[in-house]
Design an enzyme around this catalytic site. Structure first.
Site, mmCIF file in Angstrom:
data_model
loop_
_atom_site.group_PDB
_atom_site.id
_atom_site.type_symbol
_atom_site.label_atom_id
_atom_site.label_comp_id
_atom_site.label_asym_id
_atom_site.label_seq_id
_atom_site.Cartn_x
_atom_site.Cartn_y
_atom_site.Cartn_z
ATOM 1 N N SER A 141 0.856 -1.187 0.000
ATOM 2 C CA SER A 141 0.000 0.000 0.000
ATOM 3 C C SER A 141 0.891 1.235 0.000
ATOM 4 O O SER A 141 2.037 1.174 0.469
ATOM 5 C CB SER A 141 -0.857 0.010 1.275
ATOM 6 N N TYR A 154 -1.946 0.591 10.720
ATOM 7 C CA TYR A 154 -1.904 0.112 9.335
ATOM 8 C C TYR A 154 -0.593 0.509 8.665
ATOM 9 O O TYR A 154 0.025 -0.287 7.957
ATOM 10 C CB TYR A 154 -3.113 0.667 8.581
#
Ligand code: 8X3
Length: 256
Positions: A141, A154
């Site tokens: 990501s 995250y």
């Protein structure tokens, strides 16, 4: 009988989102595909529609991952691991982070990747011996590259996964094994943001509000398919991809 020239990919996270789109895209390009996820019902529907072979497994379970590897070896081997499963839980500030959310994110994004490498690498090496090369592709990501408020858990997990990928590529130097990282920015899928926000559809919709064209799962699947179909000596180390409206993690153009 398995066509000796047909490559076979294992796609994790195949029950929805980028994983499902990738399983479909590879299948459409002539790959044999094994789709892995926990949700057997969704995998069965995908199998019936596309011929993606369903293999229900929980990647947090080391025995299940080892069993997947054994089953692959017995049924034609594996040329490419495409690890898409993962995700975010929560958007709390670091000081308010829920330890269970953080634990889940490390399990889902970091430890599952390590388990898959440990179990599948012997089979991937055999495939590389036979076919010239084999591939390990990870969807990380842009959150692995740039932190943001509420992203701590995250960000940490995805950065951890990215570092696993970078270390692995160096460890495998000299072997015909490609290690590929695809880092998407804002992608609108049915479940990613909904899962992150505990099912709050309004909050999820708000995140994408006014963004004219976020990426969709098929956009990422196309890049993954390109990376895997590229000539065997070409390694796309890292592909960072965002919608045009997102020119940096924090610079998102929103219309009226
Ligand atoms: C998801 C991208 O920007 O929501 O992997 O962290 S972001």
């Amino acid at each position: 009988t398995v066509d000796a020239m047909t490559r076979r990919a294992v796609v994790t996270g195949a029950s929805s989102g980028i994983g499902e789109a990738t399983a479909r895209a590879l299948r459409a390009r002539g790959w044999d595909v094994v789709g892995v996820a926990r949700r057997a019902d969704r995998l069965a529907a995908l199998e019936a529609e596309t011929g993606v072979v369903a293999h229900a497994a929980d990647l947090t379970d080391g025995d299940a991952v080892a069993a997947l590897a054994g089953w692959l070896d017995e049924t034609g081997g594996v040329d490419a691991l495409v690890h898409v499963a993962g995700g975010a839980r929560g958007s709390d500030r670091v000081e308010a982070g829920d330890p269970e959310d953080w634990r889940w994110m490390f399990e889902a994004n970091v430890l599952s990747g390590q388990r898959l490498v440990a179990s599948l690498l012997p089979g991937l090496r055999r495939a590389a011996d036979a076919a010239g090369h084999a591939d390990l592709l990870f969807v990380t990501s842009t959150a692995a590259q740039t932190a943001y408020p509420g992203g701590g858990g995250y960000n940490a997990a995805k950065a951890g996964e990215a570092m696993l990928v970078h270390a692995l590529r160096q460890e495998l130097n000299g072997e015909p094994l490609r290690v590929i990282e695809i880092a998407p920015g804002m992608v609108r899928t049915e479940e990613f943001t909904l899962n992150r926000l505990g099912g709050d559809q309004d909050a999820a919709d708000k995140l994408y509000e006014g963004v004219e064209a976020p990426l969709v799962a098929d956009d990422v699947a196309d890049v993954i398919a390109y990376a895997l179909d590229a000539p065997g000596h070409v390694n796309l180390d890292l592909v960072t991809m965002r919608p045009v409206a997102q020119s940096a993690q924090h610079l998102l153009a929103r219309g009226p």
